[in-house]
Scaffold this motif. Structure first.
Motif, PDB file in Angstrom:
ATOM      1  N   ALA A 195     -26.427 -50.541  53.824  1.00  0.00           N
ATOM      2  CA  ALA A 195     -25.379 -50.484  54.849  1.00  0.00           C
ATOM      3  C   ALA A 195     -25.973 -50.571  56.251  1.00  0.00           C
ATOM      4  CB  ALA A 195     -24.573 -49.201  54.689  1.00  0.00           C
ATOM      5  N   MET A 196     -27.096 -49.864  56.481  1.00  0.00           N
ATOM      6  CA  MET A 196     -27.727 -49.915  57.792  1.00  0.00           C
ATOM      7  C   MET A 196     -28.258 -51.309  58.095  1.00  0.00           C
ATOM      8  SD  MET A 196     -30.864 -47.570  59.248  1.00  0.00           S
ATOM      9  CE  MET A 196     -29.906 -46.083  58.966  1.00  0.00           C
ATOM     10  N   PHE A 197     -28.886 -51.925  57.103  1.00  0.00           N
ATOM     11  CA  PHE A 197     -29.417 -53.268  57.312  1.00  0.00           C
ATOM     12  C   PHE A 197     -28.297 -54.255  57.617  1.00  0.00           C
ATOM     13  CE2 PHE A 197     -30.405 -57.469  55.603  1.00  0.00           C
ATOM     14  CZ  PHE A 197     -31.562 -57.769  56.307  1.00  0.00           C
ATOM     15  N   SER A 198     -27.218 -54.217  56.831  1.00  0.00           N
ATOM     16  CA  SER A 198     -26.107 -55.149  57.053  1.00  0.00           C
ATOM     17  C   SER A 198     -25.422 -54.888  58.389  1.00  0.00           C
ATOM     18  CB  SER A 198     -25.092 -55.036  55.915  1.00  0.00           C
ATOM     19  OG  SER A 198     -25.683 -55.389  54.682  1.00  0.00           O
ATOM     20  N   ALA A 199     -25.293 -53.607  58.778  1.00  0.00           N
ATOM     21  CA  ALA A 199     -24.642 -53.281  60.045  1.00  0.00           C
ATOM     22  C   ALA A 199     -25.438 -53.795  61.237  1.00  0.00           C
ATOM     23  CB  ALA A 199     -24.449 -51.772  60.159  1.00  0.00           C
ATOM     24  N   ILE A 200     -26.758 -53.907  61.102  1.00  0.00           N
ATOM     25  CA  ILE A 200     -27.588 -54.418  62.188  1.00  0.00           C
ATOM     26  C   ILE A 200     -27.721 -55.934  62.115  1.00  0.00           C
ATOM     27  CG2 ILE A 200     -29.905 -54.400  63.195  1.00  0.00           C
ATOM     28  CD1 ILE A 200     -30.168 -51.513  62.195  1.00  0.00           C
TER      29      ILE A 200
ATOM     30  N   ILE B  46     -23.035 -61.967  52.723  1.00  0.00           N
ATOM     31  CA  ILE B  46     -23.560 -62.295  51.389  1.00  0.00           C
ATOM     32  C   ILE B  46     -25.072 -62.501  51.446  1.00  0.00           C
ATOM     33  CG2 ILE B  46     -23.509 -64.036  49.557  1.00  0.00           C
ATOM     34  CD1 ILE B  46     -20.553 -64.470  50.241  1.00  0.00           C
ATOM     35  N   ASN B  47     -25.550 -63.199  52.480  1.00  0.00           N
ATOM     36  CA  ASN B  47     -26.992 -63.422  52.609  1.00  0.00           C
ATOM     37  C   ASN B  47     -27.754 -62.127  52.868  1.00  0.00           C
ATOM     38  OD1 ASN B  47     -26.860 -66.206  52.193  1.00  0.00           O
ATOM     39  ND2 ASN B  47     -26.516 -66.630  54.356  1.00  0.00           N
ATOM     40  N   SER B  48     -27.097 -61.157  53.509  1.00  0.00           N
ATOM     41  CA  SER B  48     -27.776 -59.875  53.734  1.00  0.00           C
ATOM     42  C   SER B  48     -28.027 -59.128  52.432  1.00  0.00           C
ATOM     43  CB  SER B  48     -26.945 -59.007  54.684  1.00  0.00           C
ATOM     44  OG  SER B  48     -25.757 -58.544  54.048  1.00  0.00           O
TER      45      SER B  48
END
Length: 315
Positions: free
Chosen positions: A97-102, A244-246
């Motif tokens: 979630a943190m990675f996708s949010a950034i 999707i790529n994240s």
């Protein structure tokens, strides 16, 4: 009292539709035969979707509601409650979630800025466009090799840091580990997203922009009131594609750090891959269902936002 006879209302006859001539009747019959033939051509596609998408989904949903494939005792939502209490799953979900949010907002905003910049009359515009799109064509193994050369403990980045008087950092085993993966993700995906935005910007009617400029609208007002609503569908598509790529960044992290990376790089894909290796189908199925629900909610909110912007264009 005298009986009053109510007048009977006469019904006006409905007009009959005009009769079709023989040519129109022949066209209708030919169209009907074509639709019947098309139905048989659609059948293989429908069977493929049913076998490879619908049936596996119901199998996964079934596994998430039983204790194990052998006894197959119905346990309801116990697998989901146990999954939410699992420390590894919670760590993987929070990291993802943190990675996708950034990464996802940056993968939308930065390509849009580059697209707006490269739509202007600039020197070497084609060169910069080629430089930005070229990472998308680089194989994953080569990307991983480049990042190892850059961010290894004895890599180029640490050499530059020590040359400036700093201390070397073990990038893949420190609190900065997600930064390296975010940079890798952006370097890989910015060019393709930029091309999509450039195509959308080229499709905006020029007469509307010129009319706004004649009325005294500045660059920012023209962008937010005219260009942004027209870009809403492209922004939606790029956001979903970037999201999707994240979730696919597991490939790069796996090749860089292995099955059990540093805590901040332990993603949902690591959890699912390790759970699959241990043949824990119940935990794996429950995680897949929760992940699908979250994705449907996020994409649904994005579609609602796109529909709102679409109404603004119509008004």
């Amino acid at each position: 009292m005298q009986n009053t006879v109510k007048p009977v209302k006469k019904r006006t006859p409905r007009p009959h539709p005009p009769e079709k001539n023989k040519a129109e009747q022949c066209r209708d019959r030919a169209r009907l035969r074509e639709l019947r033939r098309t139905r048989w051509f659609i059948l293989p596609s429908f069977l493929g979707v049913a076998v490879f998408f619908l049936l596996p989904f119901f199998v996964v949903f079934y596994y998430s509601l039983i204790d194990n494939p052998v006894t197959a005792n119905f346990v309801g939502l116990d697998n989901f409650f146990a999954l939410l209490k699992n420390i590894a799953f919670r760590r993987a979900a929070s990291n993802t979630a943190m990675f996708s949010a950034i990464a996802v907002p940056l993968a939308v905003v930065l390509p849009l800025l580059f697209a707006i910049l490269l739509m202007q009359k600039l020197p070497l515009k084609s060169f910069f466009r080629t430089v930005l799109i070229s990472p998308y064509m680089v194989p994953i193994a080569s990307v991983v090799l480049i990042w190892e050369v850059l961010f290894h403990y004895n890599g180029m980045v640490n050499e530059w840091i020590m040359a400036l008087g700093g201390e070397a950092i073990d990038w893949f085993k420190s609190d900065y580990s997600q930064i390296t993966i975010v940079l890798l993700y952006l370097w890989k995906n910015i060019g393709y997203n930029m091309i999509l935005f450039m195509a959308a910007l080229a499709g905006i009617p020029r007469d509307i922009i010129e009319a706004a400029q004649l009325d005294g609208a500045g660059a920012l007002r023209t962008f937010f009131r005219i260009k942004l609503p027209y870009l809403s569908s492209t922004i939606l598509f790029v956001t979903i594609l970037s999201l999707i790529n994240s979730f696919k960044v597991f490939r790069e992290v796996y090749l860089l750090t292995g099955e059990y990376p540093y805590d901040s790089l332990y993603m949902l894909q690591h959890f699912m891959n390790n759970t699959f290796v241990s043949l824990d189908y119940q935990k794996l199925s429950s995680a897949a269902i929760l992940m699908a629900i979250v994705m449907v909610i996020i994409i649904g909110l994005l579609f609602l936002a796109d529909a709102r912007l679409g109404r603004d264009i119509e008004e």
